[in-house]
Design a protein around this motif. Structure first.
Motif, PDB file in Angstrom:
ATOM      1  N   HIS A 169       0.830  -1.205   0.000  1.00 43.15           N
ATOM      2  CA  HIS A 169       0.000   0.000   0.000  1.00 43.15           C
ATOM      3  C   HIS A 169       0.858   1.246   0.000  1.00 43.15           C
ATOM      4  O   HIS A 169       1.939   1.277   0.603  1.00 43.15           O
ATOM      5  CB  HIS A 169      -0.909   0.021   1.233  1.00 43.15           C
ATOM      6  CG  HIS A 169      -2.026  -0.969   1.183  1.00 43.15           C
ATOM      7  ND1 HIS A 169      -3.348  -0.613   1.046  1.00 43.15           N
ATOM      8  CD2 HIS A 169      -2.008  -2.320   1.241  1.00 43.15           C
ATOM      9  CE1 HIS A 169      -4.104  -1.697   1.031  1.00 43.15           C
ATOM     10  NE2 HIS A 169      -3.312  -2.744   1.153  1.00 43.15           N
ATOM     11  N   SER A 183      -7.180   2.191  -5.516  1.00 50.50           N
ATOM     12  CA  SER A 183      -5.898   1.611  -5.874  1.00 50.50           C
ATOM     13  C   SER A 183      -5.210   2.532  -6.863  1.00 50.50           C
ATOM     14  O   SER A 183      -5.854   3.357  -7.521  1.00 50.50           O
ATOM     15  CB  SER A 183      -6.067   0.211  -6.471  1.00 50.50           C
ATOM     16  OG  SER A 183      -6.766   0.267  -7.707  1.00 50.50           O
ATOM     17  N   GLU A 245       0.321  -4.536   3.684  1.00 56.47           N
ATOM     18  CA  GLU A 245      -0.971  -4.599   4.369  1.00 56.47           C
ATOM     19  C   GLU A 245      -0.832  -5.229   5.751  1.00 56.47           C
ATOM     20  O   GLU A 245      -1.576  -4.906   6.678  1.00 56.47           O
ATOM     21  CB  GLU A 245      -1.961  -5.395   3.523  1.00 56.47           C
ATOM     22  CG  GLU A 245      -3.377  -5.396   4.069  1.00 56.47           C
ATOM     23  CD  GLU A 245      -4.346  -6.064   3.117  1.00 56.47           C
ATOM     24  OE1 GLU A 245      -4.854  -7.148   3.453  1.00 56.47           O
ATOM     25  OE2 GLU A 245      -4.578  -5.502   2.028  1.00 56.47           O
ATOM     26  N   HIS A 257      -4.326   4.558   3.437  1.00 46.94           N
ATOM     27  CA  HIS A 257      -3.566   3.494   2.784  1.00 46.94           C
ATOM     28  C   HIS A 257      -4.254   3.130   1.469  1.00 46.94           C
ATOM     29  O   HIS A 257      -5.438   2.773   1.458  1.00 46.94           O
ATOM     30  CB  HIS A 257      -3.485   2.269   3.684  1.00 46.94           C
ATOM     31  CG  HIS A 257      -2.875   2.562   5.024  1.00 46.94           C
ATOM     32  ND1 HIS A 257      -3.637   2.871   6.120  1.00 46.94           N
ATOM     33  CD2 HIS A 257      -1.583   2.621   5.415  1.00 46.94           C
ATOM     34  CE1 HIS A 257      -2.839   3.084   7.152  1.00 46.94           C
ATOM     35  NE2 HIS A 257      -1.590   2.945   6.752  1.00 46.94           N
ATOM     36  N   LYS A 259      -3.993   0.787  -2.043  1.00 39.77           N
ATOM     37  CA  LYS A 259      -3.330  -0.379  -2.631  1.00 39.77           C
ATOM     38  C   LYS A 259      -2.607  -0.002  -3.913  1.00 39.77           C
ATOM     39  O   LYS A 259      -3.140   0.705  -4.763  1.00 39.77           O
ATOM     40  CB  LYS A 259      -4.362  -1.471  -2.917  1.00 39.77           C
ATOM     41  CG  LYS A 259      -3.753  -2.771  -3.424  1.00 39.77           C
ATOM     42  CD  LYS A 259      -4.822  -3.839  -3.622  1.00 39.77           C
ATOM     43  CE  LYS A 259      -4.217  -5.125  -4.138  1.00 39.77           C
ATOM     44  NZ  LYS A 259      -5.258  -6.162  -4.355  1.00 39.77           N
TER      45      LYS A 259
END
Length: 312
Positions: A169, A183, A245, A257, A259
């Motif tokens: 992340h 993401s 993660e 956070h 991805k």
């Protein structure tokens, strides 16, 4: 300290540590010729050279390195045996030694330690928080009972008790342009100032490998060996950090956070390691069960002690 090692291995280990027959003899309080004879007999019985002789001292050969790793494991097993005998059959005192990278040491390892002590109140722990390469070395050489680290592949001399992959992340401030995304790609992240781990870490190796595969250049505004400064740098809004993660803990005030998608990131696994060829005590096996349970909610405890692999 009492040792059950044969004399030739005791002398061999001391020469390996000091790099000198003379210094080893002084520490062992024997004649240098006695040490030399034991080393010569050991090399003859193994039909290989254990040391390369140089003017500046003795350096281990590859075979010598392997024998030293075995000797260190044997020394630790002797320590554990003598401690268990000395404490009596009912006392059940035992110290478990663990080496872990910062991501594991922050939450996963302490939680498993606390859970084990609720059941076995007389167990104690020694935790070494070190880099990934040092974790692997300490496990391989038998300096610790359990290692918890990230690795990019199989490591000789260690047994993998559990392996799982975890997404990577980006760590950004709540007001950062990437904070609203579910993401992002590595190319999108690379457009911002980066807070990166040092080059000797598995995470940095992973990021650099992914960047090379896309022809990207990752420019570090900050390089650091610890997570906390990277977090604070990201929290300021100045740049982007990275974290597995597994290392994410809530709440992280002011941080988001996101991805990061890239196929290379699946090449790194979170591993629980033990020294190869070294039998584990029941308490260490119980500790491994709890560690695996922290990493994998679907883990079946009856399978502890056997290699276990999970995918996230």
């Amino acid at each position: 300290m009492v040792t059950l090692l044969p004399t030739n291995l005791q002398y061999f280990a001391e020469v390996a540590r000091t790099g000198s027959v003379t210094e080893a003899a002084e520490l062992l309080r024997v004649a240098p010729s006695a040490v030399s004879r034991q080393i010569a007999r050991l090399e003859s019985s193994l039909n290989t050279s254990l040391f390369a002789r140089h003017a500046r001292g003795m350096a281990l050969t590859e075979a010598g390195e392997r024998l030293l790793a075995y000797t260190r494991r044997a020394e630790l097993e002797t320590r554990d045996l003598m401690a268990s005998i000395g404490s009596g059959a009912t006392a059940q005192f035992q110290q478990i030694s663990v080496a872990a990278t910062e991501g594991f040491a922050h939450r996963v390892v302490p939680r498993a330690m606390a859970r084990l002590r609720r059941v076995h109140s007389r167990v104690s722990f020694k935790l070494h928080v070190v880099g990934s390469a040092e974790v692997i070395r300490m496990v391989r050489e038998g300096e610790v009972d359990v290692g918890a680290t990230y690795s990019l592949g199989h490591q000789d001399g260690v047994r993998i008790e559990h392996s799982s992959t975890w997404p990577l992340h980006a760590v950004v401030a709540a007001g950062h342009p990437l904070a609203e995304r579910e993401s992002v790609t590595l190319a999108e992240v690379a457009e911002h100032p980066l807070a990166l781990p040092m080059r000797d870490t598995s995470q940095r190796e992973l990021l650099d490998s992914a960047a090379r595969s896309e022809g990207l250049s990752l420019v570090a505004a900050l390089e650091c060996s610890r997570v906390a400064p990277i977090y604070e740098f990201a929290r300021s809004g100045e740049g982007v950090g990275f974290i597995s993660e597994l290392g994410i803990h809530q709440p992280d005030d002011g941080l988001v956070h996101v991805k990061v998608e890239h196929y290379v990131f699946g090449q790194r696994s979170a591993q629980l390691q033990t020294p190869a060829g070294r039998p584990q005590s029941p308490l260490v096996l119980d500790f491994l069960r709890l560690l695996i349970g922290e990493l994998d909610p679907d883990y079946v405890p009856e399978r502890a002690g056997a290699q276990h692999t999970a995918r996230r």
